[in-house]
Design a protein around this motif. Structure first.
Motif, PDB file in Angstrom:
ATOM      1  N   ILE A   1      -6.037   6.829  -1.390  1.00  0.00           N
ATOM      2  CA  ILE A   1      -5.411   5.697  -0.708  1.00  0.00           C
ATOM      3  C   ILE A   1      -6.239   5.285   0.497  1.00  0.00           C
ATOM      4  O   ILE A   1      -6.223   4.120   0.897  1.00  0.00           O
ATOM      5  N   ILE A   2      -7.005   6.209   1.062  1.00  0.00           N
ATOM      6  CA  ILE A   2      -7.892   5.878   2.174  1.00  0.00           C
ATOM      7  C   ILE A   2      -8.928   4.853   1.735  1.00  0.00           C
ATOM      8  O   ILE A   2      -9.270   3.936   2.490  1.00  0.00           O
ATOM      9  N   VAL A   3      -9.406   4.967   0.513  1.00  0.00           N
ATOM     10  CA  VAL A   3     -10.372   3.998  -0.002  1.00  0.00           C
ATOM     11  C   VAL A   3      -9.746   2.600  -0.045  1.00  0.00           C
ATOM     12  O   VAL A   3     -10.384   1.611   0.321  1.00  0.00           O
ATOM     13  N   VAL A   4      -8.489   2.514  -0.454  1.00  0.00           N
ATOM     14  CA  VAL A   4      -7.795   1.228  -0.491  1.00  0.00           C
ATOM     15  C   VAL A   4      -7.674   0.665   0.923  1.00  0.00           C
ATOM     16  O   VAL A   4      -7.954  -0.516   1.163  1.00  0.00           O
TER      17      VAL A   4
ATOM     18  N   VAL B   1       0.847  -1.201   0.000  1.00  0.00           N
ATOM     19  CA  VAL B   1       0.000   0.000   0.000  1.00  0.00           C
ATOM     20  C   VAL B   1       0.879   1.247   0.000  1.00  0.00           C
ATOM     21  O   VAL B   1       0.612   2.206  -0.730  1.00  0.00           O
ATOM     22  N   CYS B   2       1.951   1.230   0.802  1.00  0.00           N
ATOM     23  CA  CYS B   2       2.866   2.373   0.814  1.00  0.00           C
ATOM     24  C   CYS B   2       3.530   2.575  -0.548  1.00  0.00           C
ATOM     25  O   CYS B   2       3.675   3.712  -1.007  1.00  0.00           O
ATOM     26  N   LEU B   3       3.934   1.481  -1.170  1.00  0.00           N
ATOM     27  CA  LEU B   3       4.541   1.589  -2.502  1.00  0.00           C
ATOM     28  C   LEU B   3       3.557   2.168  -3.516  1.00  0.00           C
ATOM     29  O   LEU B   3       3.924   3.002  -4.343  1.00  0.00           O
TER      30      LEU B   3
ATOM     31  N   ASP C   1       0.490   0.826  12.165  1.00  0.00           N
ATOM     32  CA  ASP C   1       1.175   1.813  12.989  1.00  0.00           C
ATOM     33  C   ASP C   1       2.663   1.873  12.660  1.00  0.00           C
ATOM     34  O   ASP C   1       3.233   2.953  12.499  1.00  0.00           O
ATOM     35  N   VAL C   2       3.290   0.712  12.536  1.00  0.00           N
ATOM     36  CA  VAL C   2       4.718   0.661  12.184  1.00  0.00           C
ATOM     37  C   VAL C   2       4.929   1.261  10.801  1.00  0.00           C
ATOM     38  O   VAL C   2       5.874   2.015  10.578  1.00  0.00           O
ATOM     39  N   CYS C   3       4.029   0.956   9.899  1.00  0.00           N
ATOM     40  CA  CYS C   3       4.134   1.477   8.537  1.00  0.00           C
ATOM     41  C   CYS C   3       4.071   3.006   8.551  1.00  0.00           C
ATOM     42  O   CYS C   3       4.862   3.667   7.896  1.00  0.00           O
ATOM     43  N   CYS C   4       3.155   3.553   9.329  1.00  0.00           N
ATOM     44  CA  CYS C   4       2.989   5.015   9.376  1.00  0.00           C
ATOM     45  C   CYS C   4       4.170   5.704  10.042  1.00  0.00           C
ATOM     46  O   CYS C   4       4.580   6.773   9.602  1.00  0.00           O
ATOM     47  N   THR C   5       4.710   5.115  11.095  1.00  0.00           N
ATOM     48  CA  THR C   5       5.769   5.795  11.833  1.00  0.00           C
ATOM     49  C   THR C   5       7.166   5.530  11.287  1.00  0.00           C
ATOM     50  O   THR C   5       7.999   6.429  11.270  1.00  0.00           O
TER      51      THR C   5
END
Length: 93
Positions: free
Chosen positions: A20-23, A4-6, A74-78
């Motif tokens: 991306i929120i929809v995904v 998702v980040c990619l 959470d890890v992905c965001c931070t």
């Protein structure tokens, strides 16, 4: 979450938060649906008929999967976001 980040960092269409929120919503809805299927009402009500340990194990497993999804998000965001966006933080290209 890495994928998702990619997508968010590299896609021309999904590089804005509203898309991306929809995904992310669809991914969460998928986990909710899978959990509902795994813990169907009939399955949970078996606990009332004496199979409480089996049902309780399924409920604990469902909770742990959702908690793992949250922790991964959470890890992905931070930790991962700065690596993907290098200063732009997903505000478009």
């Amino acid at each position: 979450m890495y994928t998702v980040c990619l997508i968010w960092a590299n896609s021309e269409y999904y590089n804005i938060p509203s898309r991306i929120i929809v995904v992310l919503q669809e991914i969460c809805n998928l986990f909710i649906e899978l959990t509902r299927n795994f813990l169907s009402p009939e399955e949970v009500l078996k606990g009332l008929q004496g199979e409480i340990e089996e049902v309780l194990g399924g409920i604990k497993l469902g909770i742990s999967v959702i908690e793992k999804l949250y922790k991964t998000y959470d890890v992905c965001c931070t930790d991962m976001m700065p690596k993907f966006f290098k200063g732009t933080l997903g505000t478009g290209k």
